[in-house]
Enzyme design. Structure first.
Site, PDB file in Angstrom:
ATOM      1  N   LYS A 277       0.837  -1.197   0.000  1.00  0.00           N
ATOM      2  CA  LYS A 277       0.000   0.000   0.000  1.00  0.00           C
ATOM      3  C   LYS A 277       0.876   1.253   0.000  1.00  0.00           C
ATOM      4  O   LYS A 277       2.000   1.206   0.501  1.00  0.00           O
ATOM      5  CB  LYS A 277      -0.858   0.015   1.283  1.00  0.00           C
ATOM      6  CG  LYS A 277      -1.989  -0.975   1.320  1.00  0.00           C
ATOM      7  CD  LYS A 277      -2.751  -0.864   2.635  1.00  0.00           C
ATOM      8  CE  LYS A 277      -3.884  -1.884   2.720  1.00  0.00           C
ATOM      9  NZ  LYS A 277      -4.979  -1.684   1.767  1.00  0.00           N
ATOM     10  N   ARG A 351     -10.099 -11.684   2.283  1.00  0.00           N
ATOM     11  CA  ARG A 351     -10.941 -12.769   1.765  1.00  0.00           C
ATOM     12  C   ARG A 351     -10.211 -14.111   1.853  1.00  0.00           C
ATOM     13  O   ARG A 351     -10.851 -15.154   1.966  1.00  0.00           O
ATOM     14  CB  ARG A 351     -11.388 -12.437   0.338  1.00  0.00           C
ATOM     15  CG  ARG A 351     -10.271 -12.253  -0.630  1.00  0.00           C
ATOM     16  CD  ARG A 351     -10.680 -11.449  -1.866  1.00  0.00           C
ATOM     17  NE  ARG A 351     -10.831 -10.018  -1.567  1.00  0.00           N
ATOM     18  CZ  ARG A 351     -11.184  -9.105  -2.471  1.00  0.00           C
ATOM     19  NH1 ARG A 351     -11.441  -9.452  -3.709  1.00  0.00           N
ATOM     20  NH2 ARG A 351     -11.298  -7.840  -2.128  1.00  0.00           N
TER      21      ARG A 351
HETATM   22  N1  BES Z   1      -7.996  -3.799   4.496  1.00  0.00           N
HETATM   23  C1  BES Z   1      -8.191  -3.450   3.146  1.00  0.00           C
HETATM   24  C2  BES Z   1      -9.509  -2.747   2.891  1.00  0.00           C
HETATM   25  C3  BES Z   1      -9.706  -1.404   3.537  1.00  0.00           C
HETATM   26  C4  BES Z   1      -9.498  -0.263   2.828  1.00  0.00           C
HETATM   27  C5  BES Z   1     -10.187  -1.302   4.820  1.00  0.00           C
HETATM   28  C6  BES Z   1      -9.715   0.963   3.402  1.00  0.00           C
HETATM   29  C7  BES Z   1     -10.414  -0.081   5.395  1.00  0.00           C
HETATM   30  C8  BES Z   1     -10.188   1.054   4.682  1.00  0.00           C
HETATM   31  C9  BES Z   1      -8.183  -4.701   2.267  1.00  0.00           C
HETATM   32  O1  BES Z   1      -7.398  -5.746   2.707  1.00  0.00           O
HETATM   33  C10 BES Z   1      -7.680  -4.277   0.926  1.00  0.00           C
HETATM   34  O2  BES Z   1      -6.574  -3.827   0.852  1.00  0.00           O
HETATM   35  N2  BES Z   1      -8.517  -4.423  -0.082  1.00  0.00           N
HETATM   36  C11 BES Z   1      -8.165  -4.042  -1.411  1.00  0.00           C
HETATM   37  C12 BES Z   1      -8.706  -5.094  -2.351  1.00  0.00           C
HETATM   38  C13 BES Z   1      -8.198  -4.965  -3.750  1.00  0.00           C
HETATM   39  C14 BES Z   1      -6.716  -5.261  -3.822  1.00  0.00           C
HETATM   40  C15 BES Z   1      -8.967  -5.906  -4.628  1.00  0.00           C
HETATM   41  C16 BES Z   1      -8.777  -2.687  -1.715  1.00  0.00           C
HETATM   42  O3  BES Z   1      -9.902  -2.425  -1.305  1.00  0.00           O
HETATM   43  O4  BES Z   1      -8.112  -1.883  -2.359  1.00  0.00           O
HETATM   44 ZN    ZN Z   2      -5.366  -5.565   2.082  1.00  0.00          ZN
END
Ligand code: BES
Ligand code: ZN
Ligand code: ZN
Length: 497
Positions: A277, A351
């Site tokens: 990230k 997931r």
């Molecule tokens: N933990 C994050 C989702 C999240 C984002 C929670 C903002 C709280 C605030 C999750 O694990 C994630 O990174 N999801 C990705 C999925 C994508 C790679 C398909 C996302 O939402 O960008």
């Molecule tokens: Zn994530």
């Protein structure tokens, strides 16, 4: 906070602050407001006439040493439009009053309900509001002023004959709000002080104290059970994963009765892994365990409230780190269910851990499943920070949950899952891939992935990414972890048959 019921007439209540509420454009000419106005020599009428007291939502009008009242202060909170008023608003008003008075060093308050709010449900809502608002995210401040909490509260407005209702709502509201605060505390913990092992220890300590059964699977047991999806996420970190299982069994257990499974994502820190990230806001990803924390909070409340059904919480917990052994985009892993997964993006780790979480919950005998997870940024695009995204495989079960969310005052909104979305998660090399291939619909792709593991078991997925953390101060709440979904799921479990 000690909370009692006080059935004395309002004018005789000698609290540091007596709190009540006025509706939009309301004149104090009937009920509780009229009684207070008369006792206080028309003080409220004058404030209304002057235009200072309008009843606008969360408006605060504070009178000091009002003549004719035994209380040192009278706080009137604006309650907004009368026809839009319900227990959700009442909860927030009680909370807003505590937030306003806490900063004034007030220690003892009495919340006086209006003539139409004398039910057990109202008492519960008020108590929840009081306790939730007394919570602050200041555990690690070394310069906090001692004793900024409200130490005593009482509920007023109930006659002696209705004391049982007030007491019942009070007892229920107390355990639910304290359990929600327990979940908030966990959500606020930084990841260096709450690793999966530490989360498991805290859950186990809670369970022992509450009289619940607990089983913590360590990395060896997890490997033995072939939880490949959870292990794949965990292998990038030096911190080992845990699968936390907390079980509530009712005294009279019908072996044929349905068993509710609560599966919570508990990533104690989500860097994204190799699909790392950006640095901006990454510190927030300590709250990526709020789904799991909510389930631990729910179990804490159920231990006291004793629903008639068996409830099992299953909480897969891991860090998501880009270490030298980390999973890499394109890796293929076999989940506990036997399905093969191509990991396209290591940041879609929630997931993966849930896949093994729901498989294990089914193996333990759960007949109905609810999962809660901070799963996608996409759900925040869809619903903002106001509604939790709800995905359900079973209409009747999903409508029960939506009713519970209304009763609990937690906004939740249904989003679709159907087979037409399935092509999105088809992999070229494995059974499925962990991100959608199409444009948009990211929250749905997440839900579709989990569905691959729930199969025919009635299941609801709550994407709480937009609500688990609150960035700004609200009149009724401190910043930080919110404990969202605890109240809804307690309500669901209490009504579940
Ligand atoms: N933990 C994050 C989702 C999240 C984002 C929670 C903002 C709280 C605030 C999750 O694990 C994630 O990174 N999801 C990705 C999925 C994508 C790679 C398909 C996302 O939402 O960008
Ligand atoms: Zn994530
Ligand atoms: Zn995550």
């Amino acid at each position: 906070m000690e909370i009692t019921v006080d059935t004395r007439p309002a004018a005789q209540i000698d609290a540091e602050a007596l709190i009540t509420y006025a509706f939009d454009q309301e004149k104090p000419d009937s009920g509780v407001l009229a009684q207070l106005d008369q006792a206080a020599g028309g003080a409220l009428s004058k404030l209304v006439a002057s235009g200072e007291l309008t009843g606008k939502m969360f408006e605060t009008t504070l009178l000091y040493y009002p003549q004719g009242l035994a209380a040192q202060r009278l706080l009137v909170i604006g309650a907004g439009k009368k026809d839009k008023f319900g227990t959700a608003e009442l909860r927030r008003l009680a909370a807003a009053a505590v937030r306003a008075l806490k900063s004034r060093q007030v220690k003892r308050v009495t919340f006086l309900v209006r003539e139409n709010d004398r039910s057990a449900a109202s008492a519960q809502a008020v108590v929840e509001g009081l306790i939730l608002a007394n919570f602050d995210s200041d555990k690690y401040k070394t310069d906090k002023k001692p004793g900024t909490e409200i130490t005593h509260a009482s509920l007023a407005g109930w006659e002696e004959s209705a004391r049982a209702d007030a007491d019942q709502g009070l007892a229920r509201g107390r355990v639910i709000a304290e359990s929600q605060n327990f979940a908030r505390e966990l959500g606020n913990e930084p990841s260096n002080l709450l690793t999966p092992r530490m989360l498991a220890d805290r859950a186990a300590a809670m369970a022992r104290e509450a009289g619940l059964a607990v089983d913590v699977l360590d990395e060896n047991k997890i490997a033995e059970l072939k939880m490949g999806a959870l292990l794949s996420v965990a292998q990038g970190s030096v911190e080992p994963p845990r699968m936390i299982v907390i079980t509530y069994t009712p005294q009279k257990l019908d072996p044929k009765a349905p068993v509710l499974g609560l599966v919570g994502k508990a990533i104690t820190f989500d860097t994204g892994g190799i699909s790392i990230k950006p640095a901006n806001d990454m510190e927030k990803m300590k709250y990526d365990m709020c789904g799991g924390a909510a389930m631990i909070g729910v179990m804490r409340a159920l231990a006291t409230l004793k629903p008639s059904c068996k409830v099992i919480a299953v909480i897969p917990s891991s860090e998501n780190m880009p270490g030298g052994r980390a999973q890499k985009p394109g890796d293929v892993r076999i989940a506990m269910s036997g399905k093969s997964i191509e990991v396209i993006n290591t940041d879609a780790e929630g997931r993966l851990v849930l896949a093994d979480g729901v498989t294990y919950a089914k193996k333990l005998g759960c007949t109905h499943l609810v999962d809660a997870a901070t799963l996608t940024g996409a759900v925040v695009v869809a619903l903002g920070n106001i509604n939790v995204g709800v995905f359900g495989s079973d209409e009747a079960f999903t409508s029960q949950l939506l009713l519970s969310s209304k009763a609990a005052g937690e906004k939740m909104w249904p989003l679709p899952i159907d087979d037409d979305y399935r092509d999105n998660i088809k992999s070229g090399i494995a059974d499925i891939q962990n991100v959608g291939s199409g444009k948009g619909g990211g929250a749905i792709a997440g839900a579709m992935f989990i569905r691959e593991f729930t199969g025919d078991t009635p299941w609801i997925h709550l994407d709480i990414a937009g609500l688990a953390w609150q960035d700004d101060v609200k009149p009724w709440n401190a910043k930080g972890a919110t404990g969202v979904a605890v109240r809804t799921l307690v309500d669901l479990a209490m009504k579940f048959k």
